[in-house]
Design an enzyme around this catalytic site. Structure first.
Site, PDB file in Angstrom:
ATOM      1  N   GLY A 216     -44.331 -40.415 -49.462  1.00  0.00           N
ATOM      2  CA  GLY A 216     -45.758 -39.932 -49.513  1.00  0.00           C
ATOM      3  C   GLY A 216     -46.414 -40.346 -50.835  1.00  0.00           C
ATOM      4  N   GLY A 217     -45.571 -40.886 -51.913  1.00  0.00           N
ATOM      5  CA  GLY A 217     -46.298 -41.359 -53.188  1.00  0.00           C
ATOM      6  C   GLY A 217     -46.942 -40.438 -53.879  1.00  0.00           C
TER       7      GLY A 217
ATOM      8  N   VAL B 164     -62.227 -38.212 -62.647  1.00  0.00           N
ATOM      9  CA  VAL B 164     -61.932 -37.112 -61.766  1.00  0.00           C
ATOM     10  C   VAL B 164     -60.966 -36.378 -61.936  1.00  0.00           C
ATOM     11  CG1 VAL B 164     -61.657 -37.111 -59.113  1.00  0.00           C
ATOM     12  CG2 VAL B 164     -62.604 -39.363 -60.310  1.00  0.00           C
TER      13      VAL B 164
ATOM     14  N   VAL C 145     -61.250 -39.260 -79.221  1.00  0.00           N
ATOM     15  CA  VAL C 145     -59.994 -38.494 -79.817  1.00  0.00           C
ATOM     16  C   VAL C 145     -59.148 -39.655 -80.702  1.00  0.00           C
ATOM     17  CG1 VAL C 145     -57.653 -37.565 -79.320  1.00  0.00           C
ATOM     18  CG2 VAL C 145     -59.626 -37.132 -77.802  1.00  0.00           C
TER      19      VAL C 145
ATOM     20  N   GLY D 261     -57.343 -42.381 -67.054  1.00  0.00           N
ATOM     21  CA  GLY D 261     -57.057 -43.504 -66.111  1.00  0.00           C
ATOM     22  C   GLY D 261     -55.682 -43.713 -65.578  1.00  0.00           C
ATOM     23  N   ARG D 262     -55.456 -44.644 -64.803  1.00  0.00           N
ATOM     24  CA  ARG D 262     -54.029 -44.936 -64.170  1.00  0.00           C
ATOM     25  C   ARG D 262     -53.955 -46.299 -64.085  1.00  0.00           C
ATOM     26  NH1 ARG D 262     -51.289 -41.060 -61.824  1.00  0.00           N
ATOM     27  NH2 ARG D 262     -50.087 -42.441 -60.190  1.00  0.00           N
TER      28      ARG D 262
ATOM     29  N   HIS E 275     -78.059 -27.214 -36.834  1.00  0.00           N
ATOM     30  CA  HIS E 275     -78.942 -26.273 -37.653  1.00  0.00           C
ATOM     31  C   HIS E 275     -78.085 -25.087 -37.403  1.00  0.00           C
ATOM     32  CE1 HIS E 275     -81.741 -24.075 -40.055  1.00  0.00           C
ATOM     33  NE2 HIS E 275     -81.779 -23.227 -39.099  1.00  0.00           N
TER      34      HIS E 275
HETATM   35  P1  FAD Z   1     -48.777 -44.664 -54.782  1.00  0.00           P
HETATM   36  O1  FAD Z   1     -49.190 -43.323 -53.821  1.00  0.00           O
HETATM   37  O2  FAD Z   1     -48.784 -44.399 -56.230  1.00  0.00           O
HETATM   38  O3  FAD Z   1     -47.407 -44.612 -54.166  1.00  0.00           O
HETATM   39  C1  FAD Z   1     -46.640 -45.995 -54.838  1.00  0.00           C
HETATM   40  C2  FAD Z   1     -45.151 -45.142 -54.263  1.00  0.00           C
HETATM   41  O4  FAD Z   1     -44.331 -46.429 -54.666  1.00  0.00           O
HETATM   42  C3  FAD Z   1     -44.722 -44.337 -55.144  1.00  0.00           C
HETATM   43  O5  FAD Z   1     -44.162 -43.217 -54.765  1.00  0.00           O
HETATM   44  C4  FAD Z   1     -43.397 -44.874 -56.227  1.00  0.00           C
HETATM   45  O6  FAD Z   1     -42.491 -44.103 -56.513  1.00  0.00           O
HETATM   46  C5  FAD Z   1     -43.132 -46.029 -55.358  1.00  0.00           C
HETATM   47  N1  FAD Z   1     -42.687 -47.166 -56.085  1.00  0.00           N
HETATM   48  C6  FAD Z   1     -43.260 -47.711 -57.293  1.00  0.00           C
HETATM   49  N2  FAD Z   1     -42.477 -48.990 -57.711  1.00  0.00           N
HETATM   50  C7  FAD Z   1     -41.463 -48.904 -56.796  1.00  0.00           C
HETATM   51  C8  FAD Z   1     -40.391 -49.687 -56.795  1.00  0.00           C
HETATM   52  N3  FAD Z   1     -40.117 -50.787 -57.565  1.00  0.00           N
HETATM   53  N4  FAD Z   1     -39.270 -49.411 -55.726  1.00  0.00           N
HETATM   54  C9  FAD Z   1     -39.395 -48.595 -54.795  1.00  0.00           C
HETATM   55  N5  FAD Z   1     -40.508 -47.541 -54.959  1.00  0.00           N
HETATM   56  C10 FAD Z   1     -41.534 -47.955 -55.813  1.00  0.00           C
HETATM   57  N6  FAD Z   1     -57.062 -40.063 -54.063  1.00  0.00           N
HETATM   58  C11 FAD Z   1     -57.873 -39.839 -53.215  1.00  0.00           C
HETATM   59  O7  FAD Z   1     -58.297 -40.555 -52.453  1.00  0.00           O
HETATM   60  N7  FAD Z   1     -58.194 -38.509 -53.082  1.00  0.00           N
HETATM   61  C12 FAD Z   1     -57.922 -37.354 -53.926  1.00  0.00           C
HETATM   62  O8  FAD Z   1     -58.110 -36.211 -53.907  1.00  0.00           O
HETATM   63  C13 FAD Z   1     -56.711 -37.899 -54.762  1.00  0.00           C
HETATM   64  N8  FAD Z   1     -56.440 -37.064 -55.733  1.00  0.00           N
HETATM   65  C14 FAD Z   1     -55.441 -37.328 -56.830  1.00  0.00           C
HETATM   66  C15 FAD Z   1     -55.081 -36.580 -57.775  1.00  0.00           C
HETATM   67  C16 FAD Z   1     -54.358 -36.948 -58.944  1.00  0.00           C
HETATM   68  C17 FAD Z   1     -53.735 -35.776 -59.697  1.00  0.00           C
HETATM   69  C18 FAD Z   1     -53.813 -38.084 -58.718  1.00  0.00           C
HETATM   70  C19 FAD Z   1     -52.875 -38.626 -59.986  1.00  0.00           C
HETATM   71  C20 FAD Z   1     -54.280 -39.043 -57.899  1.00  0.00           C
HETATM   72  C21 FAD Z   1     -54.994 -38.654 -56.846  1.00  0.00           C
HETATM   73  N9  FAD Z   1     -55.554 -39.778 -56.057  1.00  0.00           N
HETATM   74  C22 FAD Z   1     -56.588 -39.162 -54.698  1.00  0.00           C
HETATM   75  C23 FAD Z   1     -55.328 -41.136 -55.995  1.00  0.00           C
HETATM   76  C24 FAD Z   1     -54.215 -41.477 -54.915  1.00  0.00           C
HETATM   77  O9  FAD Z   1     -53.115 -40.729 -55.238  1.00  0.00           O
HETATM   78  C25 FAD Z   1     -53.752 -42.739 -55.040  1.00  0.00           C
HETATM   79  O10 FAD Z   1     -54.984 -43.763 -55.165  1.00  0.00           O
HETATM   80  C26 FAD Z   1     -52.852 -43.163 -53.906  1.00  0.00           C
HETATM   81  O11 FAD Z   1     -51.632 -42.467 -54.077  1.00  0.00           O
HETATM   82  C27 FAD Z   1     -52.573 -44.777 -53.974  1.00  0.00           C
HETATM   83  O12 FAD Z   1     -51.726 -45.129 -52.799  1.00  0.00           O
HETATM   84  P2  FAD Z   1     -50.614 -46.198 -53.043  1.00  0.00           P
HETATM   85  O13 FAD Z   1     -49.852 -46.269 -51.928  1.00  0.00           O
HETATM   86  O14 FAD Z   1     -51.272 -47.464 -53.478  1.00  0.00           O
HETATM   87  O15 FAD Z   1     -49.521 -45.701 -54.466  1.00  0.00           O
HETATM   88  P1  NAD Z   2     -60.808 -42.023 -64.531  1.00  0.00           P
HETATM   89  O1  NAD Z   2     -60.852 -43.472 -64.484  1.00  0.00           O
HETATM   90  O2  NAD Z   2     -61.635 -41.161 -63.177  1.00  0.00           O
HETATM   91  O3  NAD Z   2     -61.610 -41.326 -65.594  1.00  0.00           O
HETATM   92  C1  NAD Z   2     -60.821 -41.500 -66.796  1.00  0.00           C
HETATM   93  C2  NAD Z   2     -62.022 -41.198 -67.908  1.00  0.00           C
HETATM   94  O4  NAD Z   2     -61.486 -41.050 -69.445  1.00  0.00           O
HETATM   95  C3  NAD Z   2     -63.324 -42.075 -67.968  1.00  0.00           C
HETATM   96  O5  NAD Z   2     -64.293 -41.298 -67.986  1.00  0.00           O
HETATM   97  C4  NAD Z   2     -63.152 -42.803 -69.162  1.00  0.00           C
HETATM   98  O6  NAD Z   2     -64.513 -43.151 -69.720  1.00  0.00           O
HETATM   99  C5  NAD Z   2     -62.307 -41.885 -70.190  1.00  0.00           C
HETATM  100  N1  NAD Z   2     -61.620 -42.151 -71.335  1.00  0.00           N
HETATM  101  C6  NAD Z   2     -60.843 -43.255 -71.459  1.00  0.00           C
HETATM  102  N2  NAD Z   2     -60.298 -43.308 -72.550  1.00  0.00           N
HETATM  103  C7  NAD Z   2     -60.504 -42.403 -73.038  1.00  0.00           C
HETATM  104  C8  NAD Z   2     -60.409 -41.737 -74.756  1.00  0.00           C
HETATM  105  N3  NAD Z   2     -59.453 -42.593 -75.420  1.00  0.00           N
HETATM  106  N4  NAD Z   2     -60.806 -40.556 -74.913  1.00  0.00           N
HETATM  107  C9  NAD Z   2     -61.745 -39.861 -74.013  1.00  0.00           C
HETATM  108  N5  NAD Z   2     -61.873 -40.352 -73.048  1.00  0.00           N
HETATM  109  C10 NAD Z   2     -61.547 -41.651 -72.327  1.00  0.00           C
HETATM  110  O7  NAD Z   2     -59.188 -41.460 -64.324  1.00  0.00           O
HETATM  111  P2  NAD Z   2     -58.528 -40.279 -63.989  1.00  0.00           P
HETATM  112  O8  NAD Z   2     -59.314 -38.949 -64.235  1.00  0.00           O
HETATM  113  O9  NAD Z   2     -57.269 -40.376 -64.879  1.00  0.00           O
HETATM  114  O10 NAD Z   2     -58.109 -40.579 -62.437  1.00  0.00           O
HETATM  115  C11 NAD Z   2     -57.176 -41.818 -62.316  1.00  0.00           C
HETATM  116  C12 NAD Z   2     -57.467 -42.417 -60.899  1.00  0.00           C
HETATM  117  O11 NAD Z   2     -57.130 -41.307 -60.046  1.00  0.00           O
HETATM  118  C13 NAD Z   2     -59.034 -42.672 -60.627  1.00  0.00           C
HETATM  119  O12 NAD Z   2     -58.971 -43.953 -60.473  1.00  0.00           O
HETATM  120  C14 NAD Z   2     -59.274 -41.942 -59.491  1.00  0.00           C
HETATM  121  O13 NAD Z   2     -59.761 -42.580 -58.592  1.00  0.00           O
HETATM  122  C15 NAD Z   2     -57.916 -41.318 -58.840  1.00  0.00           C
HETATM  123  N6  NAD Z   2     -58.286 -40.061 -58.556  1.00  0.00           N
HETATM  124  C16 NAD Z   2     -58.893 -39.819 -57.552  1.00  0.00           C
HETATM  125  C17 NAD Z   2     -59.161 -38.289 -56.986  1.00  0.00           C
HETATM  126  C18 NAD Z   2     -60.165 -37.988 -55.802  1.00  0.00           C
HETATM  127  O14 NAD Z   2     -60.367 -39.010 -55.321  1.00  0.00           O
HETATM  128  N7  NAD Z   2     -60.495 -36.838 -55.761  1.00  0.00           N
HETATM  129  C19 NAD Z   2     -58.654 -37.403 -57.880  1.00  0.00           C
HETATM  130  C20 NAD Z   2     -57.901 -37.623 -59.017  1.00  0.00           C
HETATM  131  C21 NAD Z   2     -57.485 -38.764 -59.246  1.00  0.00           C
END
Ligand code: FAD
Ligand code: NAD
Length: 465
Positions: A43-44, A183, A237, A272-273, A444
């Site tokens: 499920g990642g 986010v 920061v 960010g990520r 509605h």
């Molecule tokens: P991932 O889900 O990151 O999966 C990659 C998998 O690969 C991981 O399980 C990792 O362990 C595995 N892996 C990595 N390297 C290796 C290797 N060398 N060998 C074997 N396995 C490996 N997105 C949304 O659309 N809606 C949301 O509400 C949302 N909420 C989020 C909340 C949080 C707190 C976070 C952190 C992210 C959120 N996201 C959300 C973003 C979303 O989780 C990611 O965009 C999504 O999971 C990406 O999918 P992926 O399959 O590319 O990678």
């Molecule tokens: P983000 O890119 O959404 O936001 C990071 C924020 O940090 C930006 O506003 C940026 O300007 C700010 N920033 C960067 N460096 C900084 C610094 N040194 N000091 C202060 N502010 C700084 O990243 P995130 O919130 O970490 O989320 C990561 C990814 O996960 C996003 O790409 C998002 O798409 C995904 N995600 C999606 C959802 C959703 O779809 N609901 C929920 C969570 C995460």
């Protein structure tokens, strides 16, 4: 189609929403498929430490806040809620467990082999997983992303946490500072604010939520402030020091000027990520990264190395689970010789705060750079259902091409904006005009009527405004 020269037709690296969906679709198409995952569960990020656990905490904390004051009392329900944080965490863990087990079931059902361990390339068609080597005609890189560290700041998952630590805090912090008003910062900051923390968000840019429409970003900031979040925009920061259970942050205006210190008992780093490519052995196959550390692909998700494909957070584009899933389906179909396409112009994005914030397509700013536009806006305050439900905050905005009337973007702030935006995405996928939406009958009373009214407002003729 199966090629017996290799152990597998398709070997997917990573079982997140990109990888597990690619593996299931490949198997459905008759390809012998394996999926390697280094995590204990499938499920990642999304299912284990991302979308699902964060929504479990957002949903539960939303109920807590509604019971605590405002919303429920306004409807004549007077209660004094007591927080059982342990139980709230238990239901989060339960949700994650159920869904990750569900992927295991789907793998068994579709005959996808789950290869447990970390994978790395030995060659373009040879992958080592743990201490075993496998060959595959096609390898899909779906390794996702991890938290971007803030230089000089150590994440100890106690006082200074990342999103994973922030999902699991054992008690409600008194003062929480969130670094990054994106986010994650807004969603998880909202969870702990609702449960009682004083939350300050420090954002480097002069507005929250980069990438979203400017009207939405400004309105969102007003709403979060009204809810009691302190926002320090245009602020950077410069240091975080931890002594015992307390953190002291030094911050200063991004444009320069006098700084200040902030005290906190929890600091969330959410800036960010970044893509996961370390240790993948990309050198072994001669695959280079772009300057942002991402793997580049063509429109079919093929990399420059024949037989190696990539999808999800590890390639350019928004880091979203549904984008990764759609790319997973498309890459499997392309490998099978079909035509797998993802329309990257129509990927909705949702922030699951309350109200929710959602958008699809171009922002007004980006649309104007391409040509003349017409914009229709409708406030949720004038939507009968939102008003009746005591949910007056927000609006819908429809941006259309001034000449063709084709919808270029839709933005909403509304309690159910995440659900509403699906209609806009579908309309845009079919090339709808604002008139098409305006003349589509909407039930509605629903929040979605605000989309119809905003579409009517594009030509200046909404009814309820
Ligand atoms: P991932 O889900 O990151 O999966 C990659 C998998 O690969 C991981 O399980 C990792 O362990 C595995 N892996 C990595 N390297 C290796 C290797 N060398 N060998 C074997 N396995 C490996 N997105 C949304 O659309 N809606 C949301 O509400 C949302 N909420 C989020 C909340 C949080 C707190 C976070 C952190 C992210 C959120 N996201 C959300 C973003 C979303 O989780 C990611 O965009 C999504 O999971 C990406 O999918 P992926 O399959 O590319 O990678
Ligand atoms: P983000 O890119 O959404 O936001 C990071 C924020 O940090 C930006 O506003 C940026 O300007 C700010 N920033 C960067 N460096 C900084 C610094 N040194 N000091 C202060 N502010 C700084 O990243 P995130 O919130 O970490 O989320 C990561 C990814 O996960 C996003 O790409 C998002 O798409 C995904 N995600 C999606 C959802 C959703 O779809 N609901 C929920 C969570 C995460």
């Amino acid at each position: 189609m199966a090629d017996q020269t290799y152990d597998y037709d398709v070997l997917v690296i990573g079982a997140g929403p990109g990888g597990y969906v690619a593996a299931i679709r490949a198997a459905q198409l008759g390809l012998r498929t394996a999926c390697a995952e280094s995590r204990e569960t499938l499920g990642g990020t999304c299912l284990n430490v991302g979308c699902i656990p964060s929504k479990a905490m957002l949903h539960a904390s939303e109920y807590f806040e509604a019971a605590k004051g405002g919303a429920m009392a306004e409807m004549g329900i007077e209660v004094t809620p007591k927080l059982n944080l342990e139980k709230m965490h238990a239901q989060r863990i339960d949700a994650v467990g159920g869904l990750t087990k569900g992927i295991e079931f789907l793998f068994r059902k579709n005959k996808v082999d789950w290869l447990k361990g970390r994978a790395s390339f030995e060659g373009a068609h040879a992958v080592k997983v743990g201490d075993k080597s496998y060959t595959a005609k096609n390898v899909v890189i779906a390794t996702g992303s991890s938290v971007t560290p803030l230089p000089g700041v150590t994440i100890d998952q106690k006082v200074v946490v990342d999103s994973t630590g922030a999902l699991e805090l054992p008690k409600v912090p008194r003062k929480m500072v969130v670094i990054g008003g994106g986010v994650i910062g807004l969603e998880l900051g909202s969870v702990w604010r609702r449960l009682g923390a004083e939350v300050t968000v420090v954002e480097f840019l002069d507005q929250l939520l980069p990438g979203m429409d400017m009207d939405v970003r400004k309105e969102a900031a007003k709403i979060f402030k009204k809810q009691g979040m302190a926002l320090k925009l245009g602020t950077k920061v410069t240091g975080v020091s931890v002594k015992g259970a307390k953190a002291t942050l030094t911050v200063e205006p991004a444009a320069g000027g006098a700084g200040e210190t902030l005290e906190a008992d929890c600091v969330l780093v959410s800036i960010g990520r970044r893509p996961n490519t370390d240790g993948l052995g990309l050198d072994a196959i001669g695959l280079e990264l772009n300057p942002r550390g991402q793997i580049e692909t063509d429109h079919d998700f093929a990399t420059k190395v024949p037989g190696v494909w990539a999808i999800g957070d590890v390639i350019p584009g928004p880091m979203l689970a549904h984008k990764a899933e759609d790319e997973g389906i498309a890459v499997a179909e392309n490998i099978a010789g079909m035509t797998g396409i993802v329309n990257h112009d129509v990927i909705p994005g949702v922030v699951y705060t309350q109200p929710e914030i959602a958008g699809v397509g171009l922002t007004e700013e980006a649309a104007k750079e391409r040509g003349e536009v017409k914009v229709g806006k409708f406030p949720m305050m004038a939507n009968s259902r939102a008003k009746t439900n005591h949910e007056p905050d927000g609006f819908v905005k429809v941006i259309a091409d001034a000449k063709t009337d084709r919808v270029l973007g839709v933005w909403c702030i509304a309690s159910v904006a995440g659900t509403m935006i699906a209609e806009a995405a579908l309309a845009m996928e079919f090339g709808a005009t604002s008139e098409d939406i305006a003349y589509t009958c909407h039930a509605h009373p629903t929040h979605s009527e605000a989309i119809k009214e905003a579409a009517m407002a594009v030509t200046g003729k909404p009814i309820h405004m």
